[in-house]
Design an enzyme around this catalytic site. Structure first.
Site, PDB file in Angstrom:
ATOM      1  N   HIS A 306       0.864  -1.194   0.000  1.00 57.26           N
ATOM      2  CA  HIS A 306       0.000   0.000   0.000  1.00 57.26           C
ATOM      3  C   HIS A 306       0.899   1.242   0.000  1.00 57.26           C
ATOM      4  O   HIS A 306       1.951   1.248   0.616  1.00 57.26           O
ATOM      5  CB  HIS A 306      -0.887   0.016   1.255  1.00 57.26           C
ATOM      6  CG  HIS A 306      -2.068   0.910   1.110  1.00 57.26           C
ATOM      7  ND1 HIS A 306      -2.009   2.258   1.369  1.00 57.26           N
ATOM      8  CD2 HIS A 306      -3.330   0.654   0.696  1.00 57.26           C
ATOM      9  CE1 HIS A 306      -3.191   2.785   1.148  1.00 57.26           C
ATOM     10  NE2 HIS A 306      -4.016   1.850   0.732  1.00 57.26           N
ATOM     11  N   ASP A 364      -7.926  -5.454  -0.130  1.00 59.08           N
ATOM     12  CA  ASP A 364      -8.336  -6.292  -1.269  1.00 59.08           C
ATOM     13  C   ASP A 364      -7.931  -7.746  -1.124  1.00 59.08           C
ATOM     14  O   ASP A 364      -8.294  -8.572  -1.955  1.00 59.08           O
ATOM     15  CB  ASP A 364      -7.726  -5.718  -2.556  1.00 59.08           C
ATOM     16  CG  ASP A 364      -8.303  -4.346  -2.848  1.00 59.08           C
ATOM     17  OD1 ASP A 364      -7.544  -3.390  -2.991  1.00 59.08           O
ATOM     18  OD2 ASP A 364      -9.544  -4.242  -2.867  1.00 59.08           O
TER      19      ASP A 364
HETATM   20  C1  SDX Z   1      -6.216   0.047  -2.901  1.00 61.22           C
HETATM   21  O1  SDX Z   1      -4.507   4.574  -2.037  1.00 61.22           O
HETATM   22  C2  SDX Z   1      -5.403   3.937  -1.417  1.00 61.22           C
HETATM   23  O2  SDX Z   1      -5.809   4.260  -0.310  1.00 61.22           O
HETATM   24  C3  SDX Z   1      -5.967   2.751  -2.161  1.00 61.22           C
HETATM   25  C4  SDX Z   1      -6.989   1.908  -1.410  1.00 61.22           C
HETATM   26  C5  SDX Z   1      -8.259   2.676  -1.157  1.00 61.22           C
HETATM   27  O3  SDX Z   1      -9.000   2.298  -0.227  1.00 61.22           O
HETATM   28  O4  SDX Z   1      -8.564   3.593  -1.940  1.00 61.22           O
HETATM   29  O5  SDX Z   1      -6.441   1.493  -0.175  1.00 61.22           O
HETATM   30  C6  SDX Z   1      -7.384   0.672  -2.215  1.00 61.22           C
HETATM   31  O6  SDX Z   1      -5.960   0.388  -4.021  1.00 61.22           O
HETATM   32  C7  SDX Z   1      -5.345  -0.909  -2.140  1.00 61.22           C
HETATM   33  C8  SDX Z   1      -4.115  -1.395  -2.977  1.00 61.22           C
HETATM   34  C9  SDX Z   1      -4.610  -2.512  -3.910  1.00 61.22           C
HETATM   35  N1  SDX Z   1      -3.535  -2.843  -4.877  1.00 61.22           N
HETATM   36  C10 SDX Z   1      -2.919  -4.043  -4.816  1.00 61.22           C
HETATM   37  O7  SDX Z   1      -3.081  -4.871  -3.923  1.00 61.22           O
HETATM   38  C11 SDX Z   1      -1.984  -4.310  -5.985  1.00 61.22           C
HETATM   39  C12 SDX Z   1      -0.649  -4.849  -5.464  1.00 61.22           C
HETATM   40  N2  SDX Z   1       0.028  -3.758  -4.736  1.00 61.22           N
HETATM   41  C13 SDX Z   1       0.995  -2.979  -5.453  1.00 61.22           C
HETATM   42  O8  SDX Z   1       0.722  -2.770  -6.804  1.00 61.22           O
HETATM   43  C14 SDX Z   1       1.472  -1.763  -4.666  1.00 61.22           C
HETATM   44  O9  SDX Z   1       1.719  -2.180  -3.390  1.00 61.22           O
HETATM   45  C15 SDX Z   1       0.602  -0.514  -4.607  1.00 61.22           C
HETATM   46  C16 SDX Z   1       0.236  -0.031  -5.960  1.00 61.22           C
HETATM   47  C17 SDX Z   1      -0.623  -0.772  -3.811  1.00 61.22           C
HETATM   48  C18 SDX Z   1       1.426   0.561  -3.907  1.00 61.22           C
HETATM   49  O10 SDX Z   1       2.491   0.834  -4.723  1.00 61.22           O
HETATM   50  P1  SDX Z   1       3.535   2.026  -4.374  1.00 61.22           P
HETATM   51  O11 SDX Z   1       3.181   2.744  -3.140  1.00 61.22           O
HETATM   52  O12 SDX Z   1       3.726   2.833  -5.599  1.00 61.22           O
HETATM   53  O13 SDX Z   1       4.804   1.267  -3.972  1.00 61.22           O
HETATM   54  P2  SDX Z   1       5.826   0.736  -4.996  1.00 61.22           P
HETATM   55  O14 SDX Z   1       5.096   0.173  -6.176  1.00 61.22           O
HETATM   56  O15 SDX Z   1       6.858   1.779  -5.224  1.00 61.22           O
HETATM   57  O16 SDX Z   1       6.445  -0.490  -4.181  1.00 61.22           O
HETATM   58  C19 SDX Z   1       7.499  -0.250  -3.267  1.00 61.22           C
HETATM   59  C20 SDX Z   1       8.356  -1.497  -3.410  1.00 61.22           C
HETATM   60  C21 SDX Z   1       8.740  -1.782  -4.860  1.00 61.22           C
HETATM   61  O17 SDX Z   1       9.983  -2.438  -4.837  1.00 61.22           O
HETATM   62  P3  SDX Z   1      11.310  -1.527  -5.220  1.00 61.22           P
HETATM   63  O18 SDX Z   1      11.037  -0.891  -6.562  1.00 61.22           O
HETATM   64  O19 SDX Z   1      11.433  -0.505  -4.110  1.00 61.22           O
HETATM   65  O20 SDX Z   1      12.429  -2.534  -5.242  1.00 61.22           O
HETATM   66  O21 SDX Z   1       7.594  -2.647  -2.966  1.00 61.22           O
HETATM   67  C22 SDX Z   1       7.419  -3.537  -4.048  1.00 61.22           C
HETATM   68  C23 SDX Z   1       7.710  -2.781  -5.329  1.00 61.22           C
HETATM   69  O22 SDX Z   1       8.241  -3.652  -6.337  1.00 61.22           O
HETATM   70  N3  SDX Z   1       6.027  -3.975  -4.012  1.00 61.22           N
HETATM   71  C24 SDX Z   1       5.612  -5.210  -4.201  1.00 61.22           C
HETATM   72  C25 SDX Z   1       4.214  -5.164  -4.020  1.00 61.22           C
HETATM   73  N4  SDX Z   1       3.847  -3.920  -3.762  1.00 61.22           N
HETATM   74  C26 SDX Z   1       4.950  -3.173  -3.762  1.00 61.22           C
HETATM   75  N5  SDX Z   1       6.263  -6.362  -4.494  1.00 61.22           N
HETATM   76  C27 SDX Z   1       5.506  -7.469  -4.610  1.00 61.22           C
HETATM   77  N6  SDX Z   1       4.160  -7.517  -4.463  1.00 61.22           N
HETATM   78  C28 SDX Z   1       3.479  -6.367  -4.171  1.00 61.22           C
HETATM   79  N7  SDX Z   1       2.172  -6.409  -4.024  1.00 61.22           N
END
Ligand code: SDX
Length: 429
Positions: A306, A364
């Site tokens: 998140h 989710d």
């Molecule tokens: C919702 O914003 C909100 O409040 C949203 C929400 C709401 O109520 O409105 O809470 C609802 O959208 C919840 C999130 C649902 N999405 C998912 O579950 C999809 C999987 N999650 C990821 O796509 C990700 O965690 C996000 C999009 C939710 C957050 O991404 P960020 O904040 O942009 O973080 P990032 O992508 O920069 O990740 C930081 C690191 C990265 O590694 P590095 O580049 O630093 O090496 O963490 C890793 C990412 O690769 N990472 C993950 C991961 N999520 C982040 N690695 C593996 N699996 C994951 N799920």
């Protein structure tokens, strides 16, 4: 008290910018005058360090896993309240008195029907159209039917449009589902509460009486509460930006639905369940954990991570409890997907990568298992998220419209394209 300032120094020049504090959470550096004073922009793609507005509605402490709606913890609202009461709180800022609650419940109840001509909109879609595609189209079309509540400068019309959106989303969502499965639309029933009415519109058929299970209706209502609002997430920011141009509320909500559909946002509940189905059995979990950690593999664990929560999403805890309640009420023992989900959570939470990157289950992760058990197909999961989030979008839109300092949102950019050059005739290229 002297105003706190932040000093920016570039070369031998420096400027001071005011630092503002809210009631909770990080202070902000007000850089409104940055471009005027320094001829420079800030640069923050993804808005990881940017506060886009001032808001009194929802507060999240990502490190502590805290979520407050108008100061009330989500755990208490989910435990003691109901969704319509939460809608009142989000819209008006206080929990309603008994009379206000009854009046608000009945005003919502008497707006649940949609214009009969809207039925024809659905027949324009293929039966196998994704229900979110139908929602984008039909909700956007509401402004073609409800002209008498699109003047955003009129507080009465804003209030009517807000009530209409909250009241009609379940009806439209149920119609999208019924159209998708080829069953007749079911009209709302005024004697049913909001969640029971929605389940009745989705699962009853004209051929027999359908009794809503009160335990499942309570679970549905709690799921709506958990999804109601969440500060300045991507879809809420979309609604605010659309609303900042003066677009009517129905068009703004349609924009929010489109943004929510993405798998990185509200589409994650559908993607998370599809991922659990693809994993299939607990012995395949390590393979998927490795893929999630592999920089060259775009795969991510859906339902994990998140932007704000760097601790457990408080909604995920309540959702997990609701999952167990629904499964036991339905007599579903050892649901294979739940087993995989719980094993996946256990492994991920002890894995160095997830610990270091502070990746926890978000709302989710468990919602899909619950919604599937309630009888919804996977492609309806984000529709249910949109149904519940409509009140959050509307409350944030209303707060923006009523802010006297509100102006159209118009970000700038760091330009890295070609410098000016002259046109070359095609024969000379
Ligand atoms: C919702 O914003 C909100 O409040 C949203 C929400 C709401 O109520 O409105 O809470 C609802 O959208 C919840 C999130 C649902 N999405 C998912 O579950 C999809 C999987 N999650 C990821 O796509 C990700 O965690 C996000 C999009 C939710 C957050 O991404 P960020 O904040 O942009 O973080 P990032 O992508 O920069 O990740 C930081 C690191 C990265 O590694 P590095 O580049 O630093 O090496 O963490 C890793 C990412 O690769 N990472 C993950 C991961 N999520 C982040 N690695 C593996 N699996 C994951 N799920």
């Amino acid at each position: 008290m002297t105003e706190k300032t932040a000093k920016l120094t570039i070369g031998d020049e420096s400027w001071d910018f005011p630092v503002k504090a809210g009631t909770l959470g990080p202070e902000v550096v007000d850089i409104g005058a940055l471009y005027k004073n320094t001829d420079r922009f800030t640069f923050d793609p993804g808005y990881t360090s940017t506060a886009s507005c001032e808001s009194d509605i929802t507060f999240i402490d990502g490190d502590k896993g805290v979520l407050l709606h108008r100061g009330y913890p989500i755990e208490q609202l989910a435990e003691h309240g109901d969704f319509i009461e939460t809608c009142y709180l989000l819209l008006y800022g206080e929990l309603p008195t008994k009379e206000q609650n009854e009046d608000f419940h009945s005003r919502i109840t008497y707006h649940t029907m949609v214009h009969e001509q809207m039925n024809r909109f659905f027949t324009g879609f293929r039966r196998d159209a994704h229900p979110m595609a139908i929602m984008c189209g039909v909700v956007g079309a509401l402004s073609a039917f409800y002209h008498d509540s699109t003047d955003i400068s009129d507080p009465h019309q804003r209030m009517v449009a807000s009530l209409r959106m909250i009241a009609k989303m379940p009806t439209i969502a149920a119609m999208a589902y019924k159209y998708h499965i080829g069953q007749p639309f079911v009209y709302p029933r005024n004697e049913l509460d909001y969640a029971s009415n929605f389940l009745h519109m989705c699962f009853s058929v004209p051929c027999e009486e359908y009794k809503v299970n009160p335990v499942l209706a309570r679970a549905m209502d709690r799921i709506f509460i958990l999804h109601a609002d969440h500060e300045q997430n991507a879809s809420t920011s979309t609604v605010r930006l659309a609303g900042s141009s003066g677009a009517n509320p129905f068009a703004c909500i349609a924009a929010g639905i489109a943004c929510l559909w993405g798998p990185a946002h509200g589409g994650a509940n559908e993607a998370a369940l599809n991922m659990l189905a693809e994993i299939g059995t607990a012995d395949r979990i390590p393979e998927f954990i490795d893929r999630a950690k592999d920089k060259d593999d775009p795969f991510r664990l859906m339902g994990f991570g998140h932007r704000v929560y760097k601790n457990y999403d408080p909604r995920a805890k309540i959702m997990q409890k609701t999952t167990h309640e629904v499964l036991s009420e339905l007599g579903i023992k050892d649901d294979p997907m739940l087993e995989v989900a719980m094993e996946l959570e256990k492994i991920a939470l002890t894995d160095e990568y997830f610990i270091e990157k502070k990746l926890y289950p978000n709302i989710d992760f468990y919602s899909g298992i619950t919604l599937k058990a309630l009888g919804f197909p996977t492609n309806m999961f984000t529709v249910l998220f949109a149904l519940a989030r409509t009140v959050g979008w509307i409350a944030q839109w209303k707060e923006m419209i009523e802010d006297p300092k509100q102006k159209i949102g118009r970000p700038r950019q760091l330009y890295t394209g070609a410098t000016q050059r002259d046109y070359i005739a095609v024969e000379d290229r």
